[in-house]
Design an enzyme around this catalytic site. Structure first.
Site, PDB file in Angstrom:
ATOM      1  N   SER A 143       0.848  -1.189   0.000  1.00  0.00           N
ATOM      2  CA  SER A 143       0.000   0.000   0.000  1.00  0.00           C
ATOM      3  C   SER A 143       0.884   1.239   0.000  1.00  0.00           C
ATOM      4  CB  SER A 143      -0.873   0.027   1.254  1.00  0.00           C
ATOM      5  OG  SER A 143      -1.512   1.294   1.377  1.00  0.00           O
ATOM      6  N   TYR A 157      -1.977  -1.742  10.397  1.00  0.00           N
ATOM      7  CA  TYR A 157      -2.073  -1.875   8.938  1.00  0.00           C
ATOM      8  C   TYR A 157      -0.829  -1.304   8.256  1.00  0.00           C
ATOM      9  CZ  TYR A 157      -4.023  -1.515   4.223  1.00  0.00           C
ATOM     10  OH  TYR A 157      -4.235  -1.640   2.868  1.00  0.00           O
TER      11      TYR A 157
HETATM   12  P1  NAD Z   1     -11.578  -5.947  -0.200  1.00  0.00           P
HETATM   13  O1  NAD Z   1     -11.977  -5.945   1.237  1.00  0.00           O
HETATM   14  O2  NAD Z   1     -12.563  -5.570  -1.244  1.00  0.00           O
HETATM   15  O3  NAD Z   1     -10.946  -7.352  -0.577  1.00  0.00           O
HETATM   16  C1  NAD Z   1     -10.145  -8.086   0.289  1.00  0.00           C
HETATM   17  C2  NAD Z   1     -10.479  -9.561   0.130  1.00  0.00           C
HETATM   18  O4  NAD Z   1      -9.616 -10.321   1.000  1.00  0.00           O
HETATM   19  C3  NAD Z   1     -11.927  -9.912   0.546  1.00  0.00           C
HETATM   20  O5  NAD Z   1     -12.538 -10.680  -0.458  1.00  0.00           O
HETATM   21  C4  NAD Z   1     -11.759 -10.696   1.838  1.00  0.00           C
HETATM   22  O6  NAD Z   1     -12.757 -11.677   2.033  1.00  0.00           O
HETATM   23  C5  NAD Z   1     -10.388 -11.323   1.609  1.00  0.00           C
HETATM   24  N1  NAD Z   1      -9.770 -11.752   2.857  1.00  0.00           N
HETATM   25  C6  NAD Z   1      -9.735 -11.109   4.047  1.00  0.00           C
HETATM   26  N2  NAD Z   1      -9.094 -11.854   4.950  1.00  0.00           N
HETATM   27  C7  NAD Z   1      -8.698 -12.990   4.323  1.00  0.00           C
HETATM   28  C8  NAD Z   1      -7.997 -14.148   4.737  1.00  0.00           C
HETATM   29  N3  NAD Z   1      -7.578 -14.299   6.003  1.00  0.00           N
HETATM   30  N4  NAD Z   1      -7.748 -15.119   3.826  1.00  0.00           N
HETATM   31  C9  NAD Z   1      -8.191 -14.992   2.541  1.00  0.00           C
HETATM   32  N5  NAD Z   1      -8.874 -13.925   2.103  1.00  0.00           N
HETATM   33  C10 NAD Z   1      -9.125 -12.935   2.989  1.00  0.00           C
HETATM   34  O7  NAD Z   1     -10.329  -4.958  -0.265  1.00  0.00           O
HETATM   35  P2  NAD Z   1      -9.330  -4.533  -1.448  1.00  0.00           P
HETATM   36  O8  NAD Z   1      -9.242  -3.070  -1.421  1.00  0.00           O
HETATM   37  O9  NAD Z   1      -9.625  -5.222  -2.709  1.00  0.00           O
HETATM   38  O10 NAD Z   1      -7.972  -5.085  -0.809  1.00  0.00           O
HETATM   39  C11 NAD Z   1      -7.082  -5.920  -1.476  1.00  0.00           C
HETATM   40  C12 NAD Z   1      -5.687  -5.603  -1.006  1.00  0.00           C
HETATM   41  O11 NAD Z   1      -5.384  -4.245  -1.357  1.00  0.00           O
HETATM   42  C13 NAD Z   1      -5.482  -5.692   0.499  1.00  0.00           C
HETATM   43  O12 NAD Z   1      -4.220  -6.292   0.749  1.00  0.00           O
HETATM   44  C14 NAD Z   1      -5.474  -4.251   0.935  1.00  0.00           C
HETATM   45  O13 NAD Z   1      -4.754  -4.062   2.120  1.00  0.00           O
HETATM   46  C15 NAD Z   1      -4.825  -3.575  -0.249  1.00  0.00           C
HETATM   47  N6  NAD Z   1      -5.033  -2.144  -0.384  1.00  0.00           N
HETATM   48  C16 NAD Z   1      -6.269  -1.604  -0.461  1.00  0.00           C
HETATM   49  C17 NAD Z   1      -6.413  -0.224  -0.579  1.00  0.00           C
HETATM   50  C18 NAD Z   1      -7.759   0.410  -0.644  1.00  0.00           C
HETATM   51  O14 NAD Z   1      -7.829   1.636  -0.607  1.00  0.00           O
HETATM   52  N7  NAD Z   1      -8.839  -0.332  -0.768  1.00  0.00           N
HETATM   53  C19 NAD Z   1      -5.283   0.594  -0.614  1.00  0.00           C
HETATM   54  C20 NAD Z   1      -4.032   0.026  -0.535  1.00  0.00           C
HETATM   55  C21 NAD Z   1      -3.920  -1.344  -0.423  1.00  0.00           C
END
Ligand code: NAD
Length: 257
Positions: A143, A157
């Site tokens: 991130s 986080y």
């Molecule tokens: P999201 O919540 O839409 O998707 C995350 C997915 O991970 C979900 O489907 C959830 O069920 C799954 N998950 C959670 N815990 C789990 C586990 N223990 N085992 C397997 N699956 C699990 O969020 P997103 O934004 O698509 O996030 C994806 C990645 O991107 C994450 O690593 C998040 O930290 C990162 N990220 C997101 C943002 C943002 O602004 N949304 C910014 C930077 C980084």
């Protein structure tokens, strides 16, 4: 098609970045293994791929559990014969995550277990499979918060994503001569469920938006496009990077009005 004859394993494929990437990889010719703790969402992703004429299978996996990670890799090899691309993307941002004083130990431990240990376990079981396939590409979702501090505290986080970046660099160096590339994808703030749940008031949303030069949240589709570059041979000389896809947030000192 940029991923013809490739097999990709994507964690967190039930929603957000994982789902959009699964859909895009399938459209680019990959067979996709969709792993998630959310069975209904993961199966929905597989159905969306199948409806579009692509190939995918769902496997239940909690990435913080070794047995589940071992199994998801096994499912990829048994179903499609090999593994070429590993996208360690699953992650959580706990609503209770705060500063050092107010973050409970259980929040810290859970965040580290999923966001950091989950990437380690994906690699522990995924790398031998990539070796068997003659090499491949690993993408770990970090991130922008791994590079800059935020006054809106989310200490567990932020720390977890810093660990993902350093793990990525070392893995890239260790496995470079094995034709295994390892890169981090660093999304900026996205309009996905994860962040919108955390920035749950208009005021919190605006506080974040003010720092983004582009003046908008990113889309999961934009992360999928970046993941495709890192997964495909287009990035054949790219390893160990922290690939920023963040609307300019980490480049900014002062943002335009
Ligand atoms: P999201 O919540 O839409 O998707 C995350 C997915 O991970 C979900 O489907 C959830 O069920 C799954 N998950 C959670 N815990 C789990 C586990 N223990 N085992 C397997 N699956 C699990 O969020 P997103 O934004 O698509 O996030 C994806 C990645 O991107 C994450 O690593 C998040 O930290 C990162 N990220 C997101 C943002 C943002 O602004 N949304 C910014 C930077 C980084």
């Amino acid at each position: 098609m940029r991923l013809q004859n490739k097999v990709a394993l994507i964690t967190g494929a039930a929603s957000g970045i994982g789902r959009e990437t699964a859909l895009l990889f399938a459209r680019e010719g990959a067979s996709v293994v969709c792993a998630d703790v959310n069975d209904a969402g993961g199966q929905e992703t597989v159905k969306m791929i199948a409806d579009g004429g692509g190939t995918a299978v769902f496997v239940h996996a909690d990435v913080s559990q070794a047995a589940d990670c071992q199994n998801m890799v096994q499912v990829a090899e048994e179903t499609y014969g090999q593994l070429n691309i590993l996208f360690n993307n699953a992650g959580i941002m706990d609503g209770r995550d705060d500063d050092a004083i107010n973050t409970e130990e259980d929040v810290w431990d859970l965040t580290m277990a999923i966001n950091v240990k989950g990437v380690f376990l994906g690699c522990k079981y995924g790398i031998p499979a990539l070796r068997r396939a003659g090499g491949g590409s690993i993408i770990n979702t970090a991130s922008f918060v791994a590079l800059v501090g935020a006054a809106t505290p989310q200490l567990a986080y932020t720390s977890s994503k810093g660990a993902v970046l350093s793990m990525t660099r070392e893995l890239a160096v260790i496995h470079a001569r094995e034709n295994i590339r390892v890169n981090a994808l660093c999304p900026g703030p996205l309009r996905t469920e994860l962040l919108m749940k955390f920035l749950n008031t208009e005021e919190k949303k605006q506080r974040r938006l003010v720092h983004i030069p582009m003046g908008r949240f990113g889309e999961a589709k934009e992360m999928a496009a970046a993941a495709l570059f890192l997964a495909s041979d287009d990035s054949s000389y790219v390893t160990g990077t922290e690939f920023m896809v963040d609307g300019g947030i980490t480049a900014a000192y002062v943002t335009p009005e």
